[in-house]
Design a protein around this motif. Sequence first.
Motif, short mmCIF file in Angstrom:
data_model
loop_
_atom_site.label_atom_id
_atom_site.label_comp_id
_atom_site.label_asym_id
_atom_site.label_seq_id
_atom_site.Cartn_x
_atom_site.Cartn_y
_atom_site.Cartn_z
N UNK A 177 47.24 -58.80 93.00
CA UNK A 177 45.97 -59.34 93.52
C UNK A 177 45.56 -58.65 94.82
N UNK A 178 46.53 -58.37 95.68
CA UNK A 178 46.23 -57.65 96.92
C UNK A 178 45.76 -56.24 96.59
N UNK A 179 46.41 -55.61 95.62
CA UNK A 179 45.98 -54.28 95.17
C UNK A 179 44.56 -54.32 94.63
N UNK A 180 44.27 -55.31 93.79
CA UNK A 180 42.91 -55.46 93.26
C UNK A 180 41.91 -55.65 94.40
N UNK A 181 42.26 -56.48 95.36
CA UNK A 181 41.34 -56.75 96.47
C UNK A 181 41.05 -55.52 97.30
#
Length: 199
Positions: A177-181
């Motif tokens: 999720x952090x990567x996506x963000x």
Amino acid sequence: MTNKITNYIIVAGACLAVAYPLWVRASSLIWALDATLPQNLFPLFGLAAASLLWLHAISGAFEPWLRANFDFDAFVQRTATLILICLIAHPLLLLISLGFRIWDLYAIYDITYIYLGVVVWLLLISYDIFKPFKKSGFFARNWNAVLIISNIGFLLTFLHSLALGSDLQTNPLRFVWIFYGITATLAIIYTYGMRRFLK
């Protein structure tokens, strides 16, 4: 031949980007056709919406190339429909799981991020509300602003989900999720900011 292989890899990667978070979440649950079903389902629609929106953000940065190799408009239209379904189903299933006792939300979740979720939902749904008017008058002249507003809502989604999503508190999904963000933020900055200066 090389183009076909590249296209297959891109399609497979896009499917994986959506399917992996759903699989991680779904595999951690106990499934039954009872009162727990809406509670189990509602996070999946949130994960799916965010993952599909991430695909939109990333594809926007590569739109010229994607248009040359895929039916880009069909991709946007179909995934936008799926996103709309997810945006409706996510809060609806949560309310169903609570028996529509809205005040119970405040006993379970941080009120700040509940309100943030409402703001996010309104910003995201604005795209679908205004979409029928995108070729007329005011909206035709300001459609880019509508897209930017919707994308701001999308980026705020990560704050909402990272704070409230039980499955996003630990790896591997928290890392994903952090990567996506981060990548979505960079893609949106490029699409709506830097690209115009690089032409």
